[in-house]
Design an enzyme around this catalytic site. Structure first.
Site, PDB file in Angstrom:
ATOM      1  N   LYS A  34     -50.742  -4.831 -58.892  1.00  0.00           N
ATOM      2  CA  LYS A  34     -50.247  -6.124 -59.336  1.00  0.00           C
ATOM      3  C   LYS A  34     -51.374  -7.155 -59.448  1.00  0.00           C
ATOM      4  O   LYS A  34     -51.476  -7.874 -60.446  1.00  0.00           O
ATOM      5  CB  LYS A  34     -49.188  -6.545 -58.318  1.00  0.00           C
ATOM      6  CG  LYS A  34     -48.928  -7.957 -58.172  1.00  0.00           C
ATOM      7  CD  LYS A  34     -48.090  -8.136 -56.935  1.00  0.00           C
ATOM      8  CE  LYS A  34     -49.034  -8.272 -55.746  1.00  0.00           C
ATOM      9  NZ  LYS A  34     -48.452  -9.047 -54.654  1.00  0.00           N
ATOM     10  N   THR A  35     -52.227  -7.194 -58.456  1.00  0.00           N
ATOM     11  CA  THR A  35     -53.340  -8.141 -58.506  1.00  0.00           C
ATOM     12  C   THR A  35     -54.276  -7.794 -59.653  1.00  0.00           C
ATOM     13  O   THR A  35     -54.815  -8.667 -60.330  1.00  0.00           O
ATOM     14  CB  THR A  35     -54.114  -8.121 -57.173  1.00  0.00           C
ATOM     15  OG1 THR A  35     -53.178  -8.272 -56.112  1.00  0.00           O
ATOM     16  CG2 THR A  35     -55.104  -9.265 -57.109  1.00  0.00           C
ATOM     17  N   ASP A 219     -47.516 -15.347 -58.310  1.00  0.00           N
ATOM     18  CA  ASP A 219     -47.560 -14.107 -57.541  1.00  0.00           C
ATOM     19  C   ASP A 219     -46.460 -14.134 -56.479  1.00  0.00           C
ATOM     20  O   ASP A 219     -46.020 -15.204 -56.067  1.00  0.00           O
ATOM     21  CB  ASP A 219     -48.942 -14.020 -56.870  1.00  0.00           C
ATOM     22  CG  ASP A 219     -49.215 -12.635 -56.346  1.00  0.00           C
ATOM     23  OD1 ASP A 219     -48.454 -11.710 -56.682  1.00  0.00           O
ATOM     24  OD2 ASP A 219     -50.195 -12.477 -55.594  1.00  0.00           O
ATOM     25  N   GLU A 220     -46.028 -12.977 -56.030  1.00  0.00           N
ATOM     26  CA  GLU A 220     -45.024 -12.892 -54.956  1.00  0.00           C
ATOM     27  C   GLU A 220     -43.800 -13.771 -55.254  1.00  0.00           C
ATOM     28  O   GLU A 220     -43.331 -14.518 -54.392  1.00  0.00           O
ATOM     29  CB  GLU A 220     -45.628 -13.323 -53.605  1.00  0.00           C
ATOM     30  CG  GLU A 220     -46.925 -12.632 -53.238  1.00  0.00           C
ATOM     31  CD  GLU A 220     -46.717 -11.270 -52.620  1.00  0.00           C
ATOM     32  OE1 GLU A 220     -45.590 -10.718 -52.707  1.00  0.00           O
ATOM     33  OE2 GLU A 220     -47.692 -10.734 -52.060  1.00  0.00           O
ATOM     34  N   GLN A 250     -39.800  -6.403 -51.483  1.00  0.00           N
ATOM     35  CA  GLN A 250     -40.772  -6.938 -50.528  1.00  0.00           C
ATOM     36  C   GLN A 250     -40.495  -8.383 -50.153  1.00  0.00           C
ATOM     37  O   GLN A 250     -41.374  -9.098 -49.667  1.00  0.00           O
ATOM     38  CB  GLN A 250     -42.186  -6.822 -51.106  1.00  0.00           C
ATOM     39  CG  GLN A 250     -42.656  -5.387 -51.208  1.00  0.00           C
ATOM     40  CD  GLN A 250     -44.117  -5.296 -51.597  1.00  0.00           C
ATOM     41  OE1 GLN A 250     -45.002  -5.688 -50.852  1.00  0.00           O
ATOM     42  NE2 GLN A 250     -44.366  -4.764 -52.785  1.00  0.00           N
ATOM     43  N   ARG A 602     -48.008  -0.173 -46.676  1.00  0.00           N
ATOM     44  CA  ARG A 602     -49.391  -0.606 -46.508  1.00  0.00           C
ATOM     45  C   ARG A 602     -50.309   0.594 -46.355  1.00  0.00           C
ATOM     46  O   ARG A 602     -51.519   0.484 -46.463  1.00  0.00           O
ATOM     47  CB  ARG A 602     -49.572  -1.494 -45.262  1.00  0.00           C
ATOM     48  CG  ARG A 602     -48.774  -2.788 -45.212  1.00  0.00           C
ATOM     49  CD  ARG A 602     -48.952  -3.628 -46.406  1.00  0.00           C
ATOM     50  NE  ARG A 602     -47.862  -3.366 -47.345  1.00  0.00           N
ATOM     51  CZ  ARG A 602     -47.864  -3.771 -48.615  1.00  0.00           C
ATOM     52  NH1 ARG A 602     -48.893  -4.423 -49.086  1.00  0.00           N
ATOM     53  NH2 ARG A 602     -46.857  -3.492 -49.423  1.00  0.00           N
TER      54      ARG A 602
END
Length: 738
Positions: A34-35, A219-220, A250, A602
């Site tokens: 995503k980043t 983002d997020e 998330q 993670r």
DNA sequence: ACAAGTGTTCTTTTT
DNA sequence: GAACACTTGT
């Protein structure tokens, strides 16, 4: 700029980068790059000839913002500096300061953290003579926070109240806001609320920003609350080139007002929206993803999606049933040692996650015992330590005379004979004469029935403060800090105490001085205001140093957005994870499940899940049942671990057995463990006091103290020229004598 | 005004 | 268990 997009990105990522016009929502599963998409998208826009000034990217944490800024810079070079990459809060501050003439606060407003809020709320509760058993500052603040996040003003809330309790909350809310304004202070929520309010009341200002920011990325997005959602909608209202990235699986900040509907109903707000799903995971092994998918499928109302990877199956996910939290800690420590000694893992490859900070203790103790270097993030934070808060309060008082919370914090710290009685009399006089408390205290002659001693003490205090105010701007922040610490006697009092606690405080203050020095050397315009602002928005998790060779310990919330080759997810017990608080509510339970999902995803290569039959918690030892999350994962995906002790030095090893369906394994003892015997630490380097040393990361320094720790390992305290005072394990620190 | 001692309460996550 | 508030003694 050379960018080979086709080679660097998969088809969905590519599409997301190239779809620059109109609203776009990207459902980005964990580890789906995503980043990468966001940074390439910014680079691509610049490549198309869009001015970097007209691009904005908003994140939640400073860490995420810093990472994005850095990665954009790698792609486009110095153009990156002109892109607005910031957190919601810092973006809001930036706009509010710039447009301060339109808001009810002064341009130099300060930001209250949660402890300040608490102090202020206590005053409100006191002042309104509200029953402080029914209305605790914590709870009241939480309620007010969610009201604010819904952009409801005190006045509007009063209209909505349906019972006495809510009326009281409304009164407190109103008074609290009044006090904040009076002290020219905003809390975190106000930053967002005021920004929205500014745009609502000044359409021309809004138009300016709408026009400027042609492309906006968030983002997020699943973690946005209503205020943030409105802010984004306002800013994007002009060009409507709004790209939001998120993963409903998330969303873990519902308790903080995050509204998962913002992501699920994005289509409604922007009917012309395009939608892209990123489901290929580049982070984890298939074994880990299978477990993650299995768990999250128990949640309802989610966007259906399934992560996959071409990374290969990898090692099975291990599950360990421990006797208690100490046993769990020993298991984690033993396994980490095995990985470091036998495989090519390093300490910093490993992360230990837990639901609550309280759990870190047992693990920390075991790490100390067995000499495993570690670093705990979050918890009792540096900037929340008493001594740090004290010096910060002094600085804030210098910068902002109206800051009563800071004034009251330090007016008698260290003790100078200005006690509660004096303050109470001043408060009385202030409300009678309609003057501010700060003013009355500074002119104590006007307070009736005040002794000579108190008047003298007050005059002395304000003389000191005013002296610093004159220095503000003329000297560096660091030297101002030094003067305050000396002139107040703060340092000398701590120095004369000669206790371990006082030592630590002095160390912390030294570290703080280092922070100030670092700030001073950071460029032009090194004002005190700027310094305070920088500190107001940082958290310890932002200070994560990837280079340091230490096991990382943090809560799962803190781990969001990170990845580690080896992950231990501990304390998987009913009542702990999921937390008791969430057991009743379905929504909250699902959030806990998402939290667990975040923890699992993670992990890149190895994942360990553990739980304890008994756990010492809240002062007593409780029997625990395994978490329902463990049961929701099909047992064939989990590999029970048998853990066997070696000798009493703590050397031991864990064995994984393939899919034995025996449920959870039983601990067994193996005599003369070969693997354990093979494990010998490298001969520890010796250091003595006065040695000059060089550290890989911290640079040059001098050994100040040495001692043998509980594990028999040499621990040294080094004062580094630039990095300050550090406590290191001689065995593991990348340290050599010079 | 302050220090020491006693009692009480509540245990999550953080920009 | 520990932080916190409140009380008592100096």
């Amino acid at each position: 700029m050379e960018m080979n997009l086709e080679r660097e990105l998969n088809p969905q990522q590519l599409k997301a980068v190239r779809q620059t016009e109109g609203p776009l929502i990207i459902f980005a599963g964990a580890g789906s790059g995503k980043t990468r998409v966001l940074t390439y998208r910014i680079a691509y826009l610049i490549d198309l000839g869009i001015s970097p000034f007209r691009i904005m990217a908003v994140t939640f944490t400073n860490r995420a913002a810093a990472e994005m800024r850095e990665r954009v810079q790698q792609l486009v070079g110095r153009d990156a500096r002109d892109v607005w990459v910031s957190t919601f809060h810092s973006m809001a501050v930036r706009i509010l300061r710039r447009e301060a003439r339109y808001i009810p606060y002064d341009r130099s407003f300060i930001i209250y953290d949660s402890a300040d809020q608490m102090t202020l709320m206590k005053h409100c509760i006191e002042e309104l003579r509200v029953d402080d058993r029914k209305f605790r500052p914590r709870g009241v603040l939480a309620e007010i926070s969610s009201i604010k996040n819904e952009l409801v003003t005190p006045k509007e809330y009063f209209e909505l109240t349906r019972n006495v309790r809510e009326e009281t909350i409304a009164d407190l809310y109103s008074l609290y806001q009044k006090k904040l304004l009076h002290q020219n202070a905003m809390d975190f929520d106000d930053l967002l609320v005021q920004a929205v309010e500014l745009f609502r009341s000044e359409p021309s200002v809004l138009e300016h920003y709408q026009d400027r920011f042609q492309y906006i990325m968030v983002d997020e997005y699943q973690d946005t609350n209503h205020a943030q959602y409105v802010l984004v909608r306002q800013l994007a209202g002009g060009h409507r080139n709004i790209c939001v990235v998120g993963d409903d699986d998330q969303s873990i900040y519902g308790w903080r007002g995050a509204d998962i509907r913002n992501i699920l109903t994005f289509e409604k707000d922007y009917p012309e929206v395009s939608e892209i799903k990123l489901e290929q995971n580049y982070r984890s092994t298939q074994c880990i993803l299978t477990v993650a998918n299995a768990l999250i499928s128990h949640n309802s109302g989610r966007k259906p999606k399934e992560l996959w990877t071409s990374n290969g199956a990898g090692d099975p996910v291990s599950c360990y049933q421990s006797l208690d939290e100490k046993d769990e800690a020993r298991f984690v420590a033993a396994e980490i040692r095995k990985l470091v000694n036998q495989e090519d893992a390093t300490y910093c490859n490993c992360a230990v996650f837990y639901r609550t900070h309280a759990q870190s203790r047992a693990i920390e103790e075991e790490f100390i015992r067995s000499g495993i270097p570690y670093r705990i993030y979050g918890g009792v934070r540096f900037y929340e330590r008493k001594e740090i808060k004290d010096i910060l309060a002094y600085l804030r008082l210098v910068a902002n005379p109206a800051d009563e919370v800071s004034l009251l914090r330090v007016i008698n710290e260290p003790r100078r004979g200005i006690g509660d009685v004096t303050i109470a009399r001043a408060e009385e006089a202030a409300s009678r004469e309609g003057k501010s408390l700060a003013y009355v205290l500074e002119h104590p002659e006007g307070i009736p029935s005040l002794g000579k001693r108190a008047i003298g003490a007050l005059n002395g205090f304000f003389q000191m403060v005013n002296n610093w105010r004159k220095l503000d701007g003329a000297v560096s922040v660091a030297s101002l800090v030094e003067r305050i610490l000396e002139e107040t006697g703060y340092l000398s009092i701590l120095e004369s105490e000669k206790t371990v606690e006082a030592e630590t405080r002095l160390e912390n203050l030294k570290e703080f001085l280092g922070v100030a020095e670092q700030y001073d050397s950071g460029g032009i315009d090194r004002s005190l205001d700027g310094f305070l602002e920088e500190l107001a928005l940082v958290t310890d998790i932002d200070n994560y140093e990837p280079g340091e060779n230490a096991v990382v310990m943090m809560t799962i919330h803190g781990a969001k957005g990170m990845e580690f080759p080896v992950v231990f997810l501990t304390g998987l017990e009913e009542g702990l994870f999921p937390h008791v608080h969430a057991l009743g509510e379905k929504d909250e339970l699902e959030e806990e499940r998402r939290l667990c999902y975040v923890g699992i995803t993670r992990a890149q290569e190895k994942l360990y899940l553990s739980w304890a039959i008994r756990r010492f918690i809240y002062g007593s030892s409780e029997h625990k049942e395994p978490s329902r999350f463990l049961k929701e994962i099909p047992q064939e995906y989990l590999c029970p671990v048998v853990y066997s002790y070696g000798d009493k030095s703590g050397d031991c090893t864990a064995d994984s057995r393939d899919n034995e369906k025996t449920g959870h394994a039983v601990k067994e003892s193996v005599a003369g463990n070969k693997e354990a015997a093979a494990v010998t630490a490298p001969a520890p380097a010796t250091f003595k006091v006065g040695d000059k040393v060089e550290h890989k990361k911290f640079g040059r320094g001098v050994v100040m103290e040495t001692k043998f720790g509980p594990g028999g390992d040499l621990e040294i305290y080094v004062s580094f020229e630039s990095a300050g005072f550090k406590h290191l394990m001689a065995k593991y620190a990348p340290l050599k004598k010079v």
